[in-house]
Design an enzyme around this catalytic site. Sequence first.
Site, PDB file in Angstrom:
ATOM      1  N   ASP B 334       0.799  -1.218   0.000  1.00  0.00           N
ATOM      2  CA  ASP B 334       0.000   0.000   0.000  1.00  0.00           C
ATOM      3  C   ASP B 334       0.834   1.273   0.000  1.00  0.00           C
ATOM      4  OD1 ASP B 334      -2.467  -1.209  -0.298  1.00  0.00           O
ATOM      5  OD2 ASP B 334      -2.677  -1.587   1.824  1.00  0.00           O
ATOM      6  N   TYR B 418     -10.454   0.093   1.046  1.00  0.00           N
ATOM      7  CA  TYR B 418      -9.973  -0.088   2.401  1.00  0.00           C
ATOM      8  C   TYR B 418      -9.437   1.189   3.022  1.00  0.00           C
ATOM      9  CZ  TYR B 418      -9.089  -3.588   5.903  1.00  0.00           C
ATOM     10  OH  TYR B 418      -9.151  -4.363   7.034  1.00  0.00           O
TER      11      TYR B 418
END
Lengths: 759, 759
Positions: B334, B418
Amino acid sequence: MAQPNGSDTALPPHPLRPLSQEEAQRASAIAIQAYAKDVSTTLTFRIVQLHEPEKAELVEFLKAEHAGAQPSSVPARQAEVLFDVVKDGQVQLIELIVDLDAAKVANTRSFPPVGHTGLIPPEFGQFQDACLASEIFSEAMAEFDIPDKFKIIIDPWPYGGPDPDEEIPRYMQGLVYARDSSNDNPDSNHYAYPLPIIPVMDMTTKKIIRVDRMATGGKGESLHAAAKADKPKKLFEQSTGAEYVPELLDIPLRQDAKPINVVQPEGASFKVHSDNLVEWQKWRFRVGFTPREGAVLHDVCYDGRPIVYRLSFSEMTVPYGDPRPPYHRKQAFDFGDGGCGRAANNLELGCDCLGAIHYFDAWMPGLDGEATLSKNVVCLHEQDNGVGWKHTNFRTGRAVVTRLRELVVQYIVTLANYEYIFAYKLDTAGGITVETRATGIVSVVPIDYGKTSDYGNVVSPGTLAQNHQHIFAIRVDPSIDSYSAEETSVVVEETHPIPMNPETNPHGNGYEIRRTVVDRPRHLDAEPKLNRVVRIENSTKTNPISGKNVAYKFTPSATQLLLADPGSVQAARAQFATHHVWVTGYRDGELWAAGELTNQSRRETGGVRDMTERGDWFAGASETSGGSGNGQQSSPVIWTVFGLTHNPRVEDWPVMPVEIHQIHIRPADFFTRNPALDVPANANKTSVLVPCCNRKDSGEEAAATNGDASEGGAVQKDPVTHLQGTKAVDPAELPLRTDKDKKRLSTTLSGLFGFGKKA
Amino acid sequence: MAQPNGSDTALPPHPLRPLSQEEAQRASAIAIQAYAKDVSTTLTFRIVQLHEPEKAELVEFLKAEHAGAQPSSVPARQAEVLFDVVKDGQVQLIELIVDLDAAKVANTRSFPPVGHTGLIPPEFGQFQDACLASEIFSEAMAEFDIPDKFKIIIDPWPYGGPDPDEEIPRYMQGLVYARDSSNDNPDSNHYAYPLPIIPVMDMTTKKIIRVDRMATGGKGESLHAAAKADKPKKLFEQSTGAEYVPELLDIPLRQDAKPINVVQPEGASFKVHSDNLVEWQKWRFRVGFTPREGAVLHDVCYDGRPIVYRLSFSEMTVPYGDPRPPYHRKQAFDFGDGGCGRAANNLELGCDCLGAIHYFDAWMPGLDGEATLSKNVVCLHEQDNGVGWKHTNFRTGRAVVTRLRELVVQYIVTLANYEYIFAYKLDTAGGITVETRATGIVSVVPIDYGKTSDYGNVVSPGTLAQNHQHIFAIRVDPSIDSYSAEETSVVVEETHPIPMNPETNPHGNGYEIRRTVVDRPRHLDAEPKLNRVVRIENSTKTNPISGKNVAYKFTPSATQLLLADPGSVQAARAQFATHHVWVTGYRDGELWAAGELTNQSRRETGGVRDMTERGDWFAGASETSGGSGNGQQSSPVIWTVFGLTHNPRVEDWPVMPVEIHQIHIRPADFFTRNPALDVPANANKTSVLVPCCNRKDSGEEAAATNGDASEGGAVQKDPVTHLQGTKAVDPAELPLRTDKDKKRLSTTLSGLFGFGKKA
């Protein structure tokens, strides 16, 4: 008669309500009537508390209560009364179960000569009196030359575990300190001045029978080393104070910690009803309180569904790791030897918790059985714990944020030098957090000036904070979506790698979840390498979405277990501390991880080890499997054990900052979606902006205040419009045309998927 | 030019201040000047950020800054500019280091064809355009019969790790969902409606080159199983919505969660100075912000003593555990693939944090290099975290209680479905807590109705939330009481049992602490069985009380490490995730646990594994020991890795409640006593009592409010005198008489040592 917490004596009490003052008095009066039959017999009361109904009976009552129906029967209201009968210098320990309505003794229990009940405050006084009267204590004290300004203070301690060859009656020991009285303040910290002696008392004869000498040597020296000195040895010559009360500090208090107020202008969200019933955010439970455990949660339900029948802190052992005799006897069981309810602090508004607080009181027995009120032993309040859930749609910039709200049931106990803060926290996402905080003053002993030790850390000149452990046990008696014992099962779930193979894991990324049903009592350890989780399931109810059994789960804490040698007395009496989880078969009254009588025990008796070995089996498992044991069917009780190996830092002196530990018991397919989905995402209206250095020309800083709108100044008037952002259109969506032509829908590139929308 | 956060452009910027708008513009202008030499060449900007000065140089500046002295030199102000040069369909990635004062290129770097830089938002648009234009995407879509009310949404995803035999240029993939447009709300949750296809795009040609089909089978079925269906297959027939925006919920919002306001009537205790300098409660640090990391703490000091030179979240990998191809390519990094700073939310007052808040903004480059302002990407506020330390003198009943105050630096990122909430928390006891919260929407794929799976949990009909892991790496570049590289050492400390033996452990209770100095780069794992702790020490400064090296320490989190097979691509590219701690030798610019180029990587390159293997050595260790490696002396950097194996619960749907993880970095003999000793023990004046059921006759509950004194009613007027308790005298003290007669001092027994004073 007026009752604490608004109990209404016009109605029959709920079976789980702690004893009222009148009930407690009645119970001790019945004991006096039965046992103090002549003037030469006196009773010393240790415990007077509610005798909780048998589970099988209470469950029927609770089912009716929740259904709004008339219960078929109300459990008899009973009290437990534990006391010494003292006659002709002989002491006999008796426990009565008193039927309060019938005003008679329902059951009588006497005790085997193994282990002893916990210490009660009057015994500390007896210990001190014995020291005062003792020649050998005087002789020991005469070995020291202590400046006149010091006064002696003796801290009571349980007599650890007896040595294997000791045949002894009830003993007690003490750590001896001196308080600098020159500042004329009784709260001057005496722990800065430890003396190297430990008096030991026979509680039967009330005599000091021995004064143990402590080694005071350093690294490389023998286990019995102490500095050579002319007698009397001068003490405290190089010692320094270790004050913590504000008026004695040698440094100014911080002036720049501005208040944080937790304010609920519309009141608290919780309701406290009579008989300690609490309702909050779909949670419903009753608060119990016992002299040994402190606060207990009974019949915890969410949205009408039971989750935990009884949740409690069961035991904690604190063994010290200094191998020098007699420090092997520094091993306390703070629940069984001391009593955490009895040691509960009277909490103060705005100190022990902030905001809108409800306090629970408790009736405690005096030495003579008289019920006395302990005020504010448990506090109840809400708190904010940051973001609860959030999602930002990066296409539209729309964020939905909710806060995590918690309801805290907290109590704080003082065991001589040390404090523990215990809390149960229920939250808006259906979770239960069980929290411990360790604080207070670390236990210290003398060390020769200038030396250091392998057994602890020098935290002040001449003062050694010994290495030790705190190992806690929490007892969870579950009721997952049912009060029926047959419906609860415990499953150990692990996550395992799958070796790469063409058939089931061709690229190697796959992993698998393995389940093991616990079919009979056992222990198990935390295993983070396998992500080991304990699921407490309802074996007959399934989640309509996932098809899995409804459950709550927790991850056992991977913390260090008991370090004492398996062959040691320390380990024998704290078997519970040798594994992270115990699953045992339920029996009424079995609440103690290390057994009922921990004080001076030689081995854990009636604790989780014994419960595990007796061979119950659980519903869902075949009775014939295994074959050994008693074959009795039972419902599982879960004990979770965790600890703190506390090798003290200098920063832990003179009062240590809290060491926090939490266990999270969370729903796992218990609900059909996030139970916090209906928590409002409202922005809090009182939050304000704090600007940066906008008076930098004068060198002053601007401060935003949110105490009073009229004081907010520029900050409060900030329209905050730049915080709103601009909602983008939704160009990422491709309308599916009914004519199935799905192409050539125009989009614009620039600023399309702005992660974090730009102003 | 006006700057965010009050930067004063009249003064030279601090070397750690993020780029101003003007600087960012200047940097990209220099890149354009250097590379966009003709109209057929265009530049696509990826990163424009401060190029942090070399540590050796900056340290000299910081020393002078803290001493209030004139620095001998000010590090050159430099920017890093990363961009694609696009000419004739060819793309070349270039990084320039731009000297801002000299307005020239100081250094140029081109990249090997291994791995790729992270995705930037404009690429998502390109991906969607490519899908729209793609025949094969259209053909895939034509296999489905989807009700007209649905619109298609495509979520961008990095192209996991390429298969070992794939020789590919830069790719991108997407997960495809449908949004129910019948409610006319662009925030209707499309994740409830996953489609079983994954389009894959060649980013060089901008073409969809393949549409992968997903298996939709259940337990016991093959890795490629999907329900047989007539073409076109009807989708979403039994699916249900999964709304989370309040206006679309099918249940009412809770009405009984009353506000909790966090109010600082005297303002915040922190000060934010120009150039992102923050001071609070003896702490002093600078807040940095980068597109990849988000918020970074620089030069963290306490009471003038340095502790951490740079503290950052470095990387996170999210591998999915579903072995069915092509799910092995669902592995995101990420930070490296996405960029957590770029994904930072614009925080909103009263939603993302409560109280008195300061926000930091950041300048982010647009596609064209234009600096655009991201507002409120970091928030700064204080919070109360319960009791900080407490001791009650049981003899006098005097309790001293202080609160634990924290300063929170928080940012929240959205990576498609998310969310992560990252926070650094500094506290009044000298501790640093690094916290992650996982929330947002779990990644879901289709599953045939009525089936369940070993690879995830059905959270909604036809919707499978796949099992996955989140494994984080935090980078700690320490400066324990010194900026000198030679003074920092890392020590692994363990606590071991000592077998019972007559000489050193006669009773078996003793245990020992073992220390191992880390003399060269290595990895190690958490080992709670041994209470393994990592101490970051100053090897030359000792604590004057204990004699030990001043240090900070942390306990590595015992969480499950990477489950992927060691031979898998997933494991090869996430070596950092295979151990809990890495200690590496410092090099300027090495900030990335999994290496700089994670996107589409086949193996971790330049990450902690490589840093470990190159063979540096640390001061204090002999250069000759070992003998291999480069023999370069270096200062240690510590990377702590922890994770969450997330096997989803139904409760994680549609937006999951936060899963919180914390690492505590705490002083260990850094101070000479508890640094929070001077925190005032003042009672908060605004806390109020909540009574129980005192209107029980009417069936209503009384509520205490603390919003306005005039509304408080009976509760506010409660004199609270019963809370004060009665201070007992101090009968436990035995005055030591000057005549050395220490006996026969009278005491009274009753109520002497009342643990928990009684009312």
